[in-house]
Design a protein around this motif. Structure first.
Motif, mmCIF file in Angstrom:
data_model
loop_
_atom_site.group_PDB
_atom_site.id
_atom_site.type_symbol
_atom_site.label_atom_id
_atom_site.label_comp_id
_atom_site.label_asym_id
_atom_site.label_seq_id
_atom_site.Cartn_x
_atom_site.Cartn_y
_atom_site.Cartn_z
ATOM 1 N N GLY A 150 -0.620 1.402 -4.744
ATOM 2 C CA GLY A 150 -0.426 0.112 -4.075
ATOM 3 C C GLY A 150 -1.679 -0.309 -3.325
ATOM 4 N N PRO A 205 3.009 7.138 -9.432
ATOM 5 C CA PRO A 205 3.879 8.088 -10.149
ATOM 6 C C PRO A 205 3.859 7.879 -11.653
ATOM 7 N N HIS A 231 4.772 3.082 1.745
ATOM 8 C CA HIS A 231 6.230 3.131 1.662
ATOM 9 C C HIS A 231 6.766 4.547 1.552
ATOM 10 N N VAL A 232 5.967 5.450 0.984
ATOM 11 C CA VAL A 232 6.329 6.874 1.012
ATOM 12 C C VAL A 232 6.556 7.294 2.468
ATOM 13 N N PHE A 247 0.445 -2.113 2.521
ATOM 14 C CA PHE A 247 -0.142 -2.421 1.217
ATOM 15 C C PHE A 247 -0.839 -3.784 1.157
ATOM 16 N N ASP A 294 -4.158 -4.795 5.993
ATOM 17 C CA ASP A 294 -3.743 -3.433 6.375
ATOM 18 C C ASP A 294 -4.788 -2.429 5.899
ATOM 19 N N GLU A 308 -0.808 -0.654 -10.808
ATOM 20 C CA GLU A 308 -1.321 0.139 -9.684
ATOM 21 C C GLU A 308 -2.284 1.238 -10.143
#
Lengths: 391, 82
Positions: free
Chosen positions: A38, A65, A203-204, A229, A233, A359
């Motif tokens: 991300g 992932p 988010h993890v 993300f 940021d 991503e």
């Protein structure tokens, strides 16, 4: 959209870019790895690279992932669909990941396999409930972000006694992957990626909190800044990392306090630990076998574990010989170092997994950064004349 | 894969479900993973599930920090210092 647009503001980006340039010491070089895809996507899409001084380099880590899913795991799903006649359901970005024999789940579907895309694990469960005569397997993938929903549907399937539903679990863990990057002999051997710090997952971390990263800061003396993300940021996180390096600190800091705290989502963590346990080892594309880096379904849920239910036998399959995804995921090579990049390997026809998801490092570079490879100065030797971020 | 979006909770439904508004688009999501969500709260939604609540005060504090970073260098009007 609220809490999105404000963090993409071009004026604020200019100010932050100036602040970063003011704080980065011209006498030294900084190399930071963003673990999450991300962040990779945001950096490429919003031209954050162009806003950084030339001595600040961002290295794209393995944090997608889809990109780290090895060929052998996708082969399992395809074999299930072809040989056992089951209906395989999965998230959209898994469908195009290259598998053996020139196949992907999407190509297998075109050849008659019943493979379908779902938006949510709940949709997979709902199909199994609606059609009890159909054998439904949910191909579950994702980091800690996506694991709690899978745990929930496994709990629900057990509560319902749903006999025609199971999960092929491919959930992986971020902290062990970061540890592998830091300790990997390949990276030490190449010696070209000295990392000064990490941008930690967004988010993890809403699920696991910022606490698991304290280990890296303490043991490896690497600063970690958890960041959201959006482009601002990411820029603020880079600024915080530069400041830590300058001051000789190695701490965990949190830029994403609007959604992440130190402890994370305890309810989700309890649910995940009730349903899943650690695998002793799991193969990651690009990183090889990584100890204790993935989850499997606990014994009380074995009736809903596709690997047990169908007696699946995992076979490791090497990646395409010319594909450099492995080196790119470790930060040892850049997408443009791969001779397949943007020639035979494109987002429309990905050869390696880094080109599949938006991503992935290769897809992000293909879509947003390719022009830089052909710029006279390679885009990195002088500060940018203009700022590309939209106001 | 891990992307998620902040969305405002506009209605509650049965079985831990809620309707959220994403910039005008409405969608049903599960609140099963997050306790104590109230109407009007922003939640971070991923694959149909709310993962955490979004803290408006912390969001504003972060934005204030970002504004401050640029403001400190205002006289240089965003140009790189020598």
């Amino acid at each position: 959209m609220k809490y999105v647009d404000e963090f993409r503001d071009g004026t604020l980006a200019r100010g932050l870019a100036a602040a970063i340039r003011a704080e980065a010491d011209p006498a030294r070089r900084y190399a930071f790895m963003e673990f999450c895809g991300g962040h990779t996507h945001a950096i490429s899409r919003y031209g954050v690279t162009d806003l950084l001084p030339p001595n600040v380099r961002m290295i794209h880590g393995p944090g997608c992932p889809v990109c780290v899913l090895p060929i052998g795991r996708i082969d399992l799903a395809i074999r299930l669909a072809f040989e056992r006649g089951v209906t395989v359901l999965t998230y959209g970005d898994c469908l195009r990941v290259p598998a053996s024999d020139g196949l992907s789940m999407l190509k297998a579907k075109a050849r008659g396999a019943d493979i379908r895309m779902v938006y949510s694990a709940a949709d997979a469960l709902a199909l199994a409930q609606r059609e009890p005569g159909r054998e439904v397997v949910f191909f579950a993938i994702g980091f800690e972000t996506t694991t709690p929903p899978t745990a929930l549907v496994l709990q629900q399937a057990r509560a319902l006694g749903l006999a025609n539903f199971s999960v092929l679990c491919n959930h992986v863990l971020t902290p062990s992957a970061i540890q592998t990057i830091l300790e990997s002999p390949e990276v030490r051997q190449f010696g070209t990626v000295p990392l000064d710090g990490f941008i930690g997952p967004a988010h993890v971390s809403t699920i696991i909190g910022s606490r698991p990263y304290e280990f890296f800061a303490e043991e490896y003396r690497k600063p970690v800044v958890i960041a959201g993300f959006e482009p601002l940021d990411v820029m603020q996180a880079i600024r915080m990392l530069i400041r830590q390096v300058n001051e000789g600190r190695a701490e965990v800091e949190n830029e994403f306090t609007r959604a992440v705290n130190r402890d994370g989502n305890l309810k989700a963590q309890a649910l995940v630990s009730e349903v899943f346990e650690l695998r002793r080892s799991f193969e990651w594309r690009g990183l090889g076998q990584v100890p204790y880096s993935a989850l499997r379904i606990r014994a009380p849920f074995a009736a809903w574990d596709a690997e047990v239910k169908f007696g699946l036998d995992y076979r490791s399959v090497p990646d395409h010989k010319a594909c450099e995804c492995g080196a790119i995921l470790r930060g040892v090579k850049r997408p443009s170092d791969c001779r397949l990049f943007a020639t035979v390997c494109t987002p429309e026809n990905p050869m390696g997994s880094c080109m599949v998801s938006s991503e992935g490092a290769c897809a992000a570079h293909y879509n947003y950064g390719r022009f830089r490879d052909h710029a006279p100065d390679n885009g990195r030797s002088t500060p940018p004349a203009t700022i590309r971020l939209a106001s | 894969m891990c992307l998620a979006i902040p969305a405002r909770v506009v209605a509650f439904a049965a079985d831990d479900q809620a309707v959220v508004d994403l910039g005008g688009v409405r969608k049903q999501v599960s609140l099963a993973l997050v306790d104590g969500v109230e109407l009007g709260d922003y939640v971070i939604v991923h694959v149909g599930y709310a993962l955490s609540r979004l803290d408006p005060e912390e969001a504003e504090a972060t934005l204030a920090l970002l504004r401050e970073a640029g403001a400190l260098l205002e006289p240089a009007s965003g140009e790189a210092p020598a």
